[in-house]
Design a protein around this motif. Sequence first.
Motif, mmCIF file in Angstrom:
data_model
loop_
_atom_site.group_PDB
_atom_site.id
_atom_site.type_symbol
_atom_site.label_atom_id
_atom_site.label_comp_id
_atom_site.label_asym_id
_atom_site.label_seq_id
_atom_site.Cartn_x
_atom_site.Cartn_y
_atom_site.Cartn_z
ATOM 1 N N ILE A 29 0.836 -1.198 0.000
ATOM 2 C CA ILE A 29 0.000 0.000 0.000
ATOM 3 C C ILE A 29 0.872 1.249 0.000
ATOM 4 O O ILE A 29 1.888 1.316 0.689
ATOM 5 C CB ILE A 29 -0.972 -0.010 1.202
ATOM 6 C CG1 ILE A 29 -1.987 1.122 1.089
ATOM 7 C CG2 ILE A 29 -0.231 -0.004 2.513
ATOM 8 C CD1 ILE A 29 -3.134 1.017 2.085
ATOM 9 N N ASN A 30 0.470 2.217 -0.796
ATOM 10 C CA ASN A 30 1.185 3.482 -0.941
ATOM 11 C C ASN A 30 0.190 4.616 -0.693
ATOM 12 O O ASN A 30 -0.831 4.694 -1.360
ATOM 13 C CB ASN A 30 1.769 3.584 -2.353
ATOM 14 C CG ASN A 30 2.511 4.862 -2.600
ATOM 15 O OD1 ASN A 30 2.991 5.505 -1.683
ATOM 16 N ND2 ASN A 30 2.617 5.233 -3.860
ATOM 17 N N GLY A 31 0.499 5.474 0.249
ATOM 18 C CA GLY A 31 -0.390 6.598 0.538
ATOM 19 C C GLY A 31 -0.034 7.836 -0.269
ATOM 20 O O GLY A 31 1.060 7.942 -0.803
ATOM 21 N N MET A 48 -6.716 5.345 -8.932
ATOM 22 C CA MET A 48 -6.697 3.895 -9.131
ATOM 23 C C MET A 48 -5.429 3.563 -9.916
ATOM 24 O O MET A 48 -5.440 3.206 -11.090
ATOM 25 C CB MET A 48 -7.966 3.428 -9.843
ATOM 26 C CG MET A 48 -9.234 3.771 -9.068
ATOM 27 S SD MET A 48 -9.182 3.320 -7.317
ATOM 28 C CE MET A 48 -9.692 1.621 -7.413
ATOM 29 N N ILE A 49 -4.310 3.705 -9.200
ATOM 30 C CA ILE A 49 -2.994 3.645 -9.807
ATOM 31 C C ILE A 49 -2.070 2.748 -8.987
ATOM 32 O O ILE A 49 -2.410 2.364 -7.859
ATOM 33 C CB ILE A 49 -2.383 5.050 -9.930
ATOM 34 C CG1 ILE A 49 -2.331 5.742 -8.559
ATOM 35 C CG2 ILE A 49 -3.161 5.891 -10.942
ATOM 36 C CD1 ILE A 49 -1.657 7.099 -8.548
ATOM 37 N N ALA A 50 -0.910 2.457 -9.559
ATOM 38 C CA ALA A 50 0.087 1.643 -8.858
ATOM 39 C C ALA A 50 1.479 1.980 -9.369
ATOM 40 O O ALA A 50 1.648 2.460 -10.487
ATOM 41 C CB ALA A 50 -0.192 0.159 -9.064
ATOM 42 N N MET A 92 -3.765 1.534 -13.143
ATOM 43 C CA MET A 92 -2.844 1.943 -14.193
ATOM 44 C C MET A 92 -1.469 2.171 -13.568
ATOM 45 O O MET A 92 -1.371 2.759 -12.486
ATOM 46 C CB MET A 92 -3.312 3.230 -14.873
ATOM 47 C CG MET A 92 -2.392 3.657 -16.014
ATOM 48 S SD MET A 92 -3.003 5.057 -16.975
ATOM 49 C CE MET A 92 -2.660 6.390 -15.847
ATOM 50 N N ILE A 93 -0.422 1.734 -14.249
ATOM 51 C CA ILE A 93 0.939 1.948 -13.766
ATOM 52 C C ILE A 93 1.328 3.402 -14.062
ATOM 53 O O ILE A 93 1.324 3.823 -15.217
ATOM 54 C CB ILE A 93 1.941 0.983 -14.427
ATOM 55 C CG1 ILE A 93 1.545 -0.473 -14.187
ATOM 56 C CG2 ILE A 93 3.369 1.278 -13.939
ATOM 57 C CD1 ILE A 93 1.467 -0.896 -12.738
ATOM 58 N N SER A 109 -2.020 2.311 -4.839
ATOM 59 C CA SER A 109 -2.493 3.504 -4.132
ATOM 60 C C SER A 109 -3.382 3.069 -2.976
ATOM 61 O O SER A 109 -3.958 1.971 -2.990
ATOM 62 C CB SER A 109 -3.285 4.403 -5.079
ATOM 63 O OG SER A 109 -4.499 3.772 -5.464
ATOM 64 N N HIS A 110 -3.492 3.930 -1.971
ATOM 65 C CA HIS A 110 -4.346 3.613 -0.821
ATOM 66 C C HIS A 110 -5.762 3.286 -1.287
ATOM 67 O O HIS A 110 -6.391 2.340 -0.795
ATOM 68 C CB HIS A 110 -4.353 4.785 0.173
ATOM 69 C CG HIS A 110 -5.112 4.486 1.427
ATOM 70 N ND1 HIS A 110 -6.472 4.652 1.523
ATOM 71 C CD2 HIS A 110 -4.700 3.996 2.618
ATOM 72 C CE1 HIS A 110 -6.869 4.287 2.729
ATOM 73 N NE2 HIS A 110 -5.810 3.885 3.414
ATOM 74 N N GLU A 111 -6.260 4.032 -2.251
ATOM 75 C CA GLU A 111 -7.634 3.830 -2.736
ATOM 76 C C GLU A 111 -7.807 2.480 -3.420
ATOM 77 O O GLU A 111 -8.807 1.788 -3.209
ATOM 78 C CB GLU A 111 -8.020 4.973 -3.693
ATOM 79 C CG GLU A 111 -8.143 6.323 -3.020
ATOM 80 C CD GLU A 111 -6.802 7.058 -2.820
ATOM 81 O OE1 GLU A 111 -6.828 8.188 -2.332
ATOM 82 O OE2 GLU A 111 -5.711 6.492 -3.144
ATOM 83 N N SER A 112 -6.856 2.086 -4.244
ATOM 84 C CA SER A 112 -6.993 0.801 -4.927
ATOM 85 C C SER A 112 -6.751 -0.368 -3.968
ATOM 86 O O SER A 112 -7.455 -1.376 -4.024
ATOM 87 C CB SER A 112 -6.075 0.719 -6.149
ATOM 88 O OG SER A 112 -4.734 0.922 -5.807
#
Length: 131
Positions: A29-31, A48-50, A92-93, A109-112
């Motif tokens: 997880i990434n905030g 909605m990313i990574a 999406m990257i 992302s925290h959301e995804s």
Amino acid sequence: MSLIAKYISLIMVMSLLSFGSSDTGIGTINGPPYLPSACYGTQDQGVMIAAANEDLYQGGAACGKYFQVTCTGGTNLGTPHPCTNTPTVTVMITDFCPPPGCKGDLDLSHESFSTIADPAAGGIQISYQEL
């Protein structure tokens, strides 16, 4: 049923099946903030990313690609069942998750992440495939 009809039926069924292969790994997880990113600088690409690890990032070739990510289980005893009732998300990257800090394959992302798993888990087992 004739042989031709059977053949046509088989082709129709096969066309409905997905032949994409999926990989397994770790999702972390990434905030926020999510900017700047390695792929898009200060251009906002949503939430909605990574970020991809070095193997997936491929020197930037992964930028803009979409991946379907599914939570398949926990990585620690503290959160043994982290997956939500909606265990799959498309991301999406947009960024690179460099070593040695990157602890997984996809840094969501925290959301995804929270769509597919309990954020308290911090990391989850995932399956993922490029769309």
